[in-house]
Design a protein around this motif. Structure first.
Motif, mmCIF file in Angstrom:
data_model
loop_
_atom_site.group_PDB
_atom_site.id
_atom_site.type_symbol
_atom_site.label_atom_id
_atom_site.label_comp_id
_atom_site.label_asym_id
_atom_site.label_seq_id
_atom_site.Cartn_x
_atom_site.Cartn_y
_atom_site.Cartn_z
ATOM 1 N N GLU A 137 0.850 -1.193 0.000
ATOM 2 C CA GLU A 137 0.000 0.000 0.000
ATOM 3 C C GLU A 137 0.886 1.243 0.000
ATOM 4 O OE1 GLU A 137 -3.242 1.716 3.094
ATOM 5 O OE2 GLU A 137 -3.657 -0.322 2.363
ATOM 6 N N GLU A 176 -10.889 5.955 -1.663
ATOM 7 C CA GLU A 176 -12.258 6.047 -1.155
ATOM 8 C C GLU A 176 -12.499 5.042 -0.032
ATOM 9 O OE1 GLU A 176 -15.897 8.123 -1.326
ATOM 10 O OE2 GLU A 176 -13.977 8.450 -2.317
ATOM 11 N N LEU A 177 -11.953 3.836 -0.175
ATOM 12 C CA LEU A 177 -12.124 2.824 0.867
ATOM 13 C C LEU A 177 -11.443 3.255 2.162
ATOM 14 C CD1 LEU A 177 -11.528 -0.455 -1.169
ATOM 15 C CD2 LEU A 177 -13.701 0.448 -0.355
ATOM 16 N N ARG A 178 -10.232 3.792 2.020
ATOM 17 C CA ARG A 178 -9.506 4.234 3.220
ATOM 18 C C ARG A 178 -10.218 5.416 3.883
ATOM 19 N NH1 ARG A 178 -8.334 0.110 3.174
ATOM 20 N NH2 ARG A 178 -6.338 -0.950 2.813
ATOM 21 N N ARG A 179 -10.787 6.291 3.064
ATOM 22 C CA ARG A 179 -11.502 7.433 3.617
ATOM 23 C C ARG A 179 -12.750 6.983 4.376
ATOM 24 N NH1 ARG A 179 -15.189 11.326 1.987
ATOM 25 N NH2 ARG A 179 -15.581 10.244 0.042
ATOM 26 N N LEU A 180 -13.451 5.995 3.818
ATOM 27 C CA LEU A 180 -14.631 5.470 4.506
ATOM 28 C C LEU A 180 -14.244 4.778 5.813
ATOM 29 C CD1 LEU A 180 -16.632 4.013 1.482
ATOM 30 C CD2 LEU A 180 -17.159 6.072 2.797
ATOM 31 N N ASP A 181 -13.129 4.041 5.787
ATOM 32 C CA ASP A 181 -12.652 3.398 7.016
ATOM 33 C C ASP A 181 -12.323 4.447 8.078
ATOM 34 O OD1 ASP A 181 -12.917 0.919 5.900
ATOM 35 O OD2 ASP A 181 -10.816 0.733 5.323
ATOM 36 N N ARG A 182 -11.660 5.532 7.645
ATOM 37 C CA ARG A 182 -11.302 6.589 8.581
ATOM 38 C C ARG A 182 -12.551 7.274 9.129
ATOM 39 N NH1 ARG A 182 -7.742 8.609 5.604
ATOM 40 N NH2 ARG A 182 -8.907 10.313 4.661
ATOM 41 N N ARG A 184 -15.509 5.901 9.513
ATOM 42 C CA ARG A 184 -16.155 5.003 10.473
ATOM 43 C C ARG A 184 -15.420 5.017 11.812
ATOM 44 N NH1 ARG A 184 -17.387 1.763 5.786
ATOM 45 N NH2 ARG A 184 -15.346 0.799 5.869
ATOM 46 N N SER A 185 -14.093 4.964 11.756
ATOM 47 C CA SER A 185 -13.337 4.966 13.013
ATOM 48 C C SER A 185 -13.495 6.302 13.741
ATOM 49 C CB SER A 185 -11.861 4.678 12.741
ATOM 50 O OG SER A 185 -11.285 5.681 11.934
ATOM 51 N N ASP A 186 -13.498 7.421 12.978
ATOM 52 C CA ASP A 186 -13.705 8.730 13.611
ATOM 53 C C ASP A 186 -15.086 8.823 14.235
ATOM 54 O OD1 ASP A 186 -11.203 9.494 12.834
ATOM 55 O OD2 ASP A 186 -11.855 10.739 11.150
ATOM 56 N N SER A 245 -21.536 12.587 8.359
ATOM 57 C CA SER A 245 -21.092 11.440 7.558
ATOM 58 C C SER A 245 -21.712 11.465 6.169
ATOM 59 C CB SER A 245 -21.460 10.135 8.268
ATOM 60 O OG SER A 245 -20.801 10.035 9.512
#
Length: 405
Positions: A137, A176-182, A184-186, A245
């Motif tokens: 990555e 986009e996937l990493r942004r969505l993961d971030r 959700r965690s936020d 969100s």
């Protein structure tokens, strides 16, 4: 110049020789005749032609062969960046997607000319040595933050490459996937932090009503009122987080509807009149007579104006007035300004006002039922609308929040 110097030397030599002959006793007229003949011979002789030295022919560097048409056609159709490498990690070819994402790489250059990450170069070296596929990555910061999943695998040699081993390096955009993961965690971190206090309060009051205050009707009534406030606060917090969100998910899609801001501001003023009367604040509108239209989403613009006016009423209520200006000057951007005459905001807090859960005064914000997300929501809406929020504040004189489209 060199030929002229040689002729002058011969002329001087002939002259000196003639003078020496005359001094030796030879008849001067014979010496002069011979001298004249020799001078004429030297003057009219053909010029010396210097051989032309041909410049050394520079052999053209051997160009990397083009990939076979079947490979080129297949890779060109892919919408992900792809590089074709040889066993020395030399770039043999790149498709249009790679050129767009990484810039034009000179064919024949080493991969490290563009990708300097030690992790990527080690991965490529390992795959070249072992022939086994690998992936890693990688994040690109400029021109914008993107996250790629890099994968390299060996290919079967064919066509113009003969028996040369080829390797395919592909880039899958997972930003986009990493942004969505971030996100959700936020959301989990922020929600758990903000909900901890009201949940602890609810639990304490319930335990008290089940124990010591079991028979105390007055205490029950008071505790139930506090519990209602805490549950309402949690409801507002969850609603704001969900709204934030949703805005982040569509922040890259600019709205294309035409919205007249005059009725939007009027609608918000009417909706906030009960709050303003309760706080003893008068909302004064300064609107032009003609329409003022911008591209936007009406509901989101209502939310922006409502947040700004509500904050001005709550935190600037000492000034008794909140002025809302709508400006549409020729050759100037459209602006909506909300001005209060409250205590103002210290300068060190102004740059952080739009951060999630940032409060100038935590106690003051919670006492006025704020969630700390209002200006963060405003910022995300304005980002989607390609607009700016400009904040000016002076202690003791009030604050001005301006939306510039």
């Amino acid at each position: 110049m060199a030929a002229m110097r040689r002729e002058w030397r011969l002329f001087l030599l002939l002259t000196v020789s003639a003078l020496a002959a005359i001094a030796a006793g030879l008849p001067w007229y014979w010496v002069a005749l011979v001298w004249l003949i020799l001078v004429l011979a030297v003057s009219v002789r053909p010029p010396v032609v210097m051989p032309v030295v041909e410049p050394e022919q520079i052999e053209e560097e051997e160009q990397a062969p083009d990939p076979p048409p079947s490979i080129a056609a297949t890779l060109s159709a892919l919408d992900i960046p792809v590089l074709l490498l040889n066993a020395e990690a030399i770039v043999l070819w790149e498709n249009k997607a790679a050129e767009k994402a990484l810039g034009l790489l000179p064919i024949g250059s080493h991969l490290s000319a563009r990708l300097r990450s030690p992790g990527i170069l080690d991965m490529v070296k390992e795959t070249i040595a072992t022939g086994e596929p690998n992936q890693i990555e990688h994040s690109e910061r400029l021109p914008s933050e993107r996250v790629y999943l890099l994968r390299i695998a060996a290919m079967e040699p064919q066509g113009a490459f003969g028996a040369e081993k080829l390797f395919l390096l592909s880039f899958k955009d997972i930003s986009e996937l990493r942004r969505l993961d971030r996100m959700r965690s936020d959301f989990v971190a922020n929600a758990s932090h903000e909900l901890r206090t009201p949940l602890a309060s609810l639990r304490g009051f319930i335990e008290t009503m089940q124990g010591p205050a079991r028979s105390d009707d007055a205490a029950k009534e008071r505790f139930l009122g506090i519990m209602l406030d805490q549950s309402t606060r949690m409801s507002r917090l969850v609603d704001d987080l969900l709204s934030l969100s949703r805005l982040e998910l569509k922040s890259h899609i600019a709205p294309d509807q035409s919205v007249d801001l005059r009725p939007v501001i009027g609608h918000v003023r009417d909706a906030l009149l009960p709050l303003a009367e309760e706080l003893g604040v008068e909302i004064r509108l300064h609107l032009p007579e003609e329409k003022v239209e911008v591209l936007g989403d009406r509901d989101e613009l209502v939310e922006v104006v409502e947040n700004l006016i509500e904050n001005a009423c709550k935190y600037g209520q000492e000034g008794k007035f909140v002025d809302v200006f709508l400006r549409n000057e020729p050759s100037q951007p459209v602006e909506v300004s909300v001005v209060d005459r409250g205590p103002g905001i210290p300068a060190e807090h102004v740059p952080r006002l739009t951060e999630r859960f940032y409060r100038v005064s935590v106690a003051d914000s919670r006492s006025k039922k704020g969630t700390g997300l209002g200006l963060a929501i405003v910022k995300h809406i304005l980002t989607r609308h390609r607009a700016r929020l400009i904040v000016k504040s002076e202690l003791g004189k009030g604050s001005e929040f301006t939306v510039r489209f």
